[in-house]
Design a protein around this motif. Structure first.
Motif, PDB file in Angstrom:
ATOM      1  N   GLY A  71      32.379 -17.772  -9.664  1.00 46.13           N
ATOM      2  CA  GLY A  71      31.911 -16.645  -8.843  1.00 46.13           C
ATOM      3  C   GLY A  71      32.092 -15.319  -9.534  1.00 46.13           C
ATOM      4  N   VAL A  72      32.124 -14.252  -8.730  1.00 44.32           N
ATOM      5  CA  VAL A  72      32.177 -12.893  -9.273  1.00 44.32           C
ATOM      6  C   VAL A  72      33.493 -12.599  -9.991  1.00 44.32           C
ATOM      7  N   GLU A  73      34.500 -13.468  -9.815  1.00 43.09           N
ATOM      8  CA  GLU A  73      35.795 -13.195 -10.433  1.00 43.09           C
ATOM      9  C   GLU A  73      35.841 -13.588 -11.906  1.00 43.09           C
ATOM     10  N   GLU A  74      34.747 -14.169 -12.426  1.00 46.97           N
ATOM     11  CA  GLU A  74      34.731 -14.671 -13.805  1.00 46.97           C
ATOM     12  C   GLU A  74      35.152 -13.587 -14.821  1.00 46.97           C
ATOM     13  N   PRO A  75      36.217 -13.850 -15.602  1.00 44.54           N
ATOM     14  CA  PRO A  75      36.661 -12.837 -16.553  1.00 44.54           C
ATOM     15  C   PRO A  75      36.097 -13.010 -17.973  1.00 44.54           C
ATOM     16  N   ALA A 208      28.519  -6.817  -0.380  1.00 47.15           N
ATOM     17  CA  ALA A 208      29.159  -5.632   0.202  1.00 47.15           C
ATOM     18  C   ALA A 208      30.153  -5.129  -0.830  1.00 47.15           C
ATOM     19  N   PHE A 209      29.909  -3.946  -1.370  1.00 52.22           N
ATOM     20  CA  PHE A 209      30.798  -3.481  -2.447  1.00 52.22           C
ATOM     21  C   PHE A 209      31.724  -2.349  -2.026  1.00 52.22           C
ATOM     22  N   PHE A 571      33.450  -3.412  -5.177  1.00 50.44           N
ATOM     23  CA  PHE A 571      34.022  -4.747  -5.278  1.00 50.44           C
ATOM     24  C   PHE A 571      33.545  -5.441  -6.546  1.00 50.44           C
ATOM     25  N   THR A 572      32.273  -5.309  -6.856  1.00 46.19           N
ATOM     26  CA  THR A 572      31.735  -5.837  -8.116  1.00 46.19           C
ATOM     27  C   THR A 572      31.034  -4.699  -8.850  1.00 46.19           C
ATOM     28  N   ALA A 573      30.920  -4.865 -10.165  1.00 39.76           N
ATOM     29  CA  ALA A 573      30.221  -3.850 -10.956  1.00 39.76           C
ATOM     30  C   ALA A 573      28.783  -3.747 -10.459  1.00 39.76           C
TER      31      ALA A 573
END
Lengths: 996, 97
Positions: A71-75, A208-209, A571-573
């Motif tokens: 998900g969006v947490e991928e580093p 939703a950021f 929350f996300t770029a």
């Protein structure tokens, strides 16, 4: 470039593949290699299906890395996506897990740093506002249950979700059934059913950021990237939604944490939940020989799913001492050896490549130290679960607080944000039934609150909504049994250099140790010292681990007391293009233009921005530069006649029985006795006695004034008048109207201006006797247009201002042009206006004043009435400080060499200032490196004057008026220049030219 | 983005409003009778509490009318708004809207 996929397919039919459409094969090109994929795949799942989970190497240490999350947490996996069509541009720094695979897509990895495509982006971006009674964030089981419960009566319900399809965790599940239907299908059916109600809106691909005061949520929607090019035309690519909701239900889920151990960054180390998502949602097996390393039960569900999809489970490593039910069952069914009180303490790659080939497992004693033999197990994937962190970001954006919950080893939100309801994994309940229950309760509570606030009937569903029922075989939610977090697995070598905490920033435990060693014990300091949590992923997988490692170092057992660094939006770029929306280019800022603008454009003038106004700056002729044009224009006005578009001058009409009294309270001089038909220059001060604006105010009738203000101060003056009228003097009968744009104003200035006006307004007696300075007359222009003509001068010359209805502005301008032709009338712009007024020592508020200048400082003491009992600022002008003789006063300055145009802002220093002072010298130095330099003042305006035949300027100088004739120095481009102080007015000080 | 209840227009987005500092700071009836210290106190001194605060707002992008509000400076929560010239409503401690 290779064209055929060289990797074996890891796609399996033994997993459901909830998120893909197997009937729609597509092809993508990644890193020059083609990959077969299906509609619905993410770039990451397409690559994993192609057997490739290695990403670019890390940015700082150049270490091989692999996809960690789904998900969006991928580093680790950051990509550049090539332009999708001819009229598209490259995009970079996108998480590989967040990009939807589409047919023909080309992309490649970047190492923590991407290059912006310099091509202008032709895509449309826009913004939309929406109001909702209940806004639900997250379309997993909790969010969907909340939507079902909230969509009753007249409630308008909005459900937003970042994924391309609803279901959330249900998409990652092999067995989940809701009310007897397959979970993913139930999610789709629920959306279809709810969507029949026109009061329901579902936005997919929408993140939703930001969550702001009074339930104002901002979300970014990707609208076209997944479409075929022909369907993108005319549709904005991304949309920023501004949603004001009465009630908000947060159901964003939770994010899994990695475990910190030596070489935990090797490609093939993957979050267990992510491995499960790739398998069940995408039918892509991330490994074939899989070791599982966990601190809780949730990874056993993953182990069973991976096993069911055809993978071999080679080891189950559990930090806990006792085998839970789920652990025992998983060991039995997968045939893998279960190691309790154990940890993976290291990983190895094969000699052939970077990918994980084996893991080292050791037992831990009661104190967490390594004990016993280390054994090595061959594996190509290590599925890790360090526990889950509820996604509290949106809650904390609102200053919502959190509590450390030891049972789940995670922060859960407290109920302290008005109008917010939390549901699902966010609350720390990770079971599917828990999500449905908490979601239903949150939805019903939100509906009841919204209905009460808005006064509508909540219908039958309020308060007693029945939650759907979940049946999930093998579900092993984290909260089902004890969790034993392993915040820091000891390293066999003792070194923590490769026990990574923040993968994107390449920060390991040793970096936190260094920060701690440097004296830092606060997580916010650690963050800034190490940069943990500051990368593109904003530390979604590292925040809690960093905190726990720090807690371990400082010996703090209560993790809640250490806390995590605050989460801020976004929350996300997100792309700046989306934030800019339509406000680009001409639409960036409104431009105000006058009715005469078409003529200026045709004349090829340069414009100057004054506030939002476009004002003609200068009119260059025949290849002139600005200097030449301004010299010519300035001379033309003094020698013959010039004309200028003065429309932008602020104009405020003040009407009412008390208009005279009202105006009188603002200006420092008297206006009560001003006769109808006359105007007067006035200075306006703030309550602090400092100049705020100036201009001429005319009395149109007993109860009617027309106040003019500076072009840039018009709005502020209008607000100022309104403020006093509304808040202090409501008893005064006055009405204020801004009429700036209703009139076009043309200034005609110069010795020949009277001749021009006589021709333009043939019926008007323009003689000095009949039409004196500071008077105005209503007249008809030769083309029949009614005009108000005033004798006002901002240049010291004989000068008239023609005011006409803005509709006739252009024709009046042309009339002046024609009438002036025989006198070689010259159009001039703001720069020439500045030169002419400065020659006369007339100020421009905001250029020669800066909020610390009294009327007397600016040489306007004559305009301050001593008889008036009161005006705004009077009491402040009586303060001792306002009357200090050494205040900075406005004077003229001239370079003695008659050549140097002093830069505006140049400081004036003592005449005997010494560039090379000796020790003990009493003289001022020139540069601060030799000691303190006393600045006596500074240049506020500076020009070359063709009329004085030399450069000159205005300057605010301590006791300036006393210094007339004195020589001072100024450092200009490294050279010391001698400057003579002069009187404020240098040109025609007797004012003989004013009357022609 | 705060939702501010304009007493004349109803609830509107914060961007439509401008802030005007502490409310009920009355312009002295006759500034000339004040000494420098008293005048300075009127001119420069304002309360800065953590908690409920009476302050002025103007609906600049709407009716252009000034009004007063009670707002909690720590939570940003508006406890009430009232038109110029009206008395401040009584706010109980911790009273949420």
């Amino acid at each position: 470039m290779t064209t055929a996929s060289s990797s074996p397919s890891r796609r399996t039919d033994a997993a459901p593949g909830h998120g893909i459409d197997r009937s729609q094969p597509i092809t993508i090109t990644f890193g020059g290699q083609k990959y077969d994929a299906f509609a619905g795949d993410s770039l990451a799942s397409a690559l994993i299906a192609g057997g490739n989970l290695q990403t670019a190497n890390s940015m700082y240490l150049d270490r091989p890395r692999g996809i960690l999350a789904a998900g969006v947490e991928e580093p680790n996996g950051l990509v550049t996506v090539k332009a999708r069509s001819e009229d598209d541009i490259d995009e970079t720094m996108l998480p590989v897990t967040s990009v939807e695979a589409t047919d023909g897509l080309e992309a490649f990895y970047v190492s923590g740093q991407g290059a912006l495509d310099p091509t202008p982006d032709p895509a449309l971006y826009d913004r939309k506002h929406m109001h909702a009674d209940v806004l639900i964030v997250g379309a997993g089981p909790a969010g969907l249950a909340a939507a079902r419960a909230a969509l009753q009566g007249e409630a308008r319900v909005v459900l937003i979700d970042k994924e391309n399809r609803p279901g959330g965790s249900l998409l990652s599940s092999r067995t989940a059934q809701i009310d007897g239907t397959d979970g993913a299908q139930w999610a789709a059916d629920t959306i279809a059913e709810l969507s029949e109600n026109p009061d329901f809106t579902y936005l997919s691909r929408t993140t939703a950021f930001g969550n702001y005061d009074s339930n104002y949520v901002i979300a970014l929607q990707y609208r076209t990237d997944h479409l075929e090019p022909k369907h993108r035309e005319g549709v904005s690519r991304q949309r920023v939604w501004h949603i004001r909701a009465d009630q908000v239900v947060l159901a964003p889920g939770a994010m899994e944490r990695p475990i910190v151990f030596s070489t935990n960054d090797r490609p093939g180390v993957m979050l267990a939940g992510a491995a499960r998502t790739y398998t069940n949602r995408y039918g892509a097996l991330p490994g074939q020989k899989i070791a599982v390393f966990t601190t809780n039960d949730s990874a056993y569900e993953a182990a069973l799913d991976l096993h069911a999809a055809g993978a071999e489970i080679v080891a189950l490593v559990d930090s806990r001492e006792k085998a839970s039910e789920a652990a025992t069952a998983a060991a039995e069914r997968t045939g893998a050896e279960l190691s309790l009180s154990s940890a993976v303490i290291g990983t190895n790659a094969s000699v052939m490549g970077d990918r994980l080939a084996a893991v080292s497992i050791s037992e831990l004693d009661a104190d967490g130290a390594l004990t016993g033999e280390t054994r090595t197990v061959d594996a190509d994937l290590l599925a890790v679960s360090g526990g889950f962190s509820p996604t509290v970001h949106l809650h904390t954006h609102r200053q919502g607080t959190t509590t450390w919950n030891t049972e789940i080893a995670g922060f859960v939100p407290n109920d302290d944000v008005t109008g917010e309801h939390c549901a699902g994994a966010l609350t720390g309940d990770f079971s599917t039934q828990g999500a449905l229950d908490t979601g239903t309760r949150a939805g019903a509570a939100a509906l009841a609150a919204a209905a009460a606030n808005a006064g509508f009937d909540p219908g039958s569903g309020s308060g007693d909504a029945k939650a759907p029922s979940a049946q999930v075989a093998d579900e092993a939610p984290l909260c089902g049994a004890e969790v034993k977090p392993l915040w820091l697995v000891p390293s066999a070598t003792g070194s923590t250099d490769d026990s990574f905490v923040d993968l994107q920033r390449d920060q390991a435990v040793s970096d936190i140790e260094r920060a701690y060693g440097a004296g830092m014990t606060n997580i916010e300091h650690i963050k800034r010292y190490t940069s943990i949590g500051t990368a593109n992923d904003q530390g979604k997988t590292s925040g809690v681990n960093a905190m726990a490692v720090l807690a371990h170092m400082i010996g703090e057992e209560d993790l809640g007391a250490v806390g995590v660094s605050g989460y801020r939006p976004p929350f996300t770029a997100l792309p700046f293009a989306a934030l800019a929306g339509r406000e680009r280019g001409d639409l960036f800022d409104p431009a105000r233009v006058t009715a005469i603008q078409p003529w200026h454009l045709e004349a090829g003038c340069e414009f100057e921005d004054v506030g939002q106004w476009k004002r003609p700056w200068f009119f260059a002729k025949d290849g002139e530069d600005m200097h030449q044009a301004v010299q010519r224009e300035s001379k033309a006005v003094r020698d013959s006649v010039g004309y200028m578009d003065g429309t932008t001058l602020g104009k405020i009409e003040i009407r009412g029985q008390d208009a005279a009294e009202f105006v009188n309270r603002f200006y420092t001089n008297g206006f009560k006795l001003l006769k109808v038909g006359k105007g007067r220059y006035g200075v306006m001060c703030g309550v602090d006695g400092m100049i705020m604006d100036d201009g001429v105010t005319m009395r149109i009738a007993d109860d009617r004034f027309l106040m003019t203000t500076t072009s840039s101060g018009a709005a502020a003056v209008f607000d100022w008048l309104e403020e006093w009228h509304q808040t202090e003097w409501p008893e005064l009968d006055v009405t204020l109207t801004s009429v700036t744009e209703q009139y076009s104003t043309i200034t005609v200035a110069g010795p020949k201006s009277r001749d021009v006006i006589a021709k333009v307004a043939p019926g008007l007696d323009v003689s000095n006797e009949a039409f004196a300075f500071m008077e105005f007359q209503d007249a008809e222009l030769s083309n029949g247009v009614p005009a108000r003509i005033c004798r006002i001068s901002f240049s010291g010359e004989l000068s008239f201002e023609i005011n006409v209805d803005a509709f006739y502005g252009l024709s009046a301008w042309k009339l002046v042009e024609e009438a002036g032709a025989e006198f070689d009338i010259t159009p001039y712009g703001t720069e020439t206006m500045h030169v002419l007024r400065a020659e006369k020592g007339l100020i421009i508020v905001g250029q020669d004043t800066d909020g610390t200048v009294t009327p007397d400082d600016a040489g306007l003491g004559w305009a301050v009435s001593t008889k008036k009992k009161h005006f705004i600022g009077k009491r402040s002008l009586e303060r001792e400080d306002s009357q200090r003789p050494d205040r900075k006063q406005l004077v003229s300055v001239m370079s003695v060499d008659k050549k140097t145009v002093l830069p505006e802002g140049a400081q004036l220093i003592a005449k005997d200032a010494d560039p090379t002072p000796k020790k003990g010298s009493v003289q001022d130095p020139v540069t601060p490196s030799n000691g303190q330099v006393h600045s006596y003042g500074f240049v506020t305006s500076s020009y070359m004057s063709p009329n004085l035949g030399r450069p000159f300027g205005l300057a605010l100088i301590e006791s300036g008026r006393e210094r007339e004739g004195e020589i001072m120095k100024s450092l200009v481009n490294g050279e010391l220049v001698e400057v003579e102080i002069g009187p404020l007015c240098l040109f025609d000080p007797e004012g003989k030219r004013r009357d022609g | 983005m705060l939702l501010i209840d304009c007493p004349h227009c109803g609830p509107r987005d914060e961007i439509e409003f401008s802030y005007g500092g502490e409310a009920h700071v009355v312009y002295p009836e006759d500034p000339s009778v004040l000494n420098d210290a008293e005048w300075g106190r009127y001119l420069f001194y304002r309360e800065n509490p953590k908690g409920d605060f009476a302050e002025r707002w103007i609906h600049s992008g709407g009716c252009r009318k000034w009004f007063n509000a009670i707002r909690n400076t720590a939570t940003y929560e508006f406890k009430g708004t009232y038109a110029m010239g009206e008395k401040a409503p009584t706010i109980k401690e911790g009273d949420a809207k």
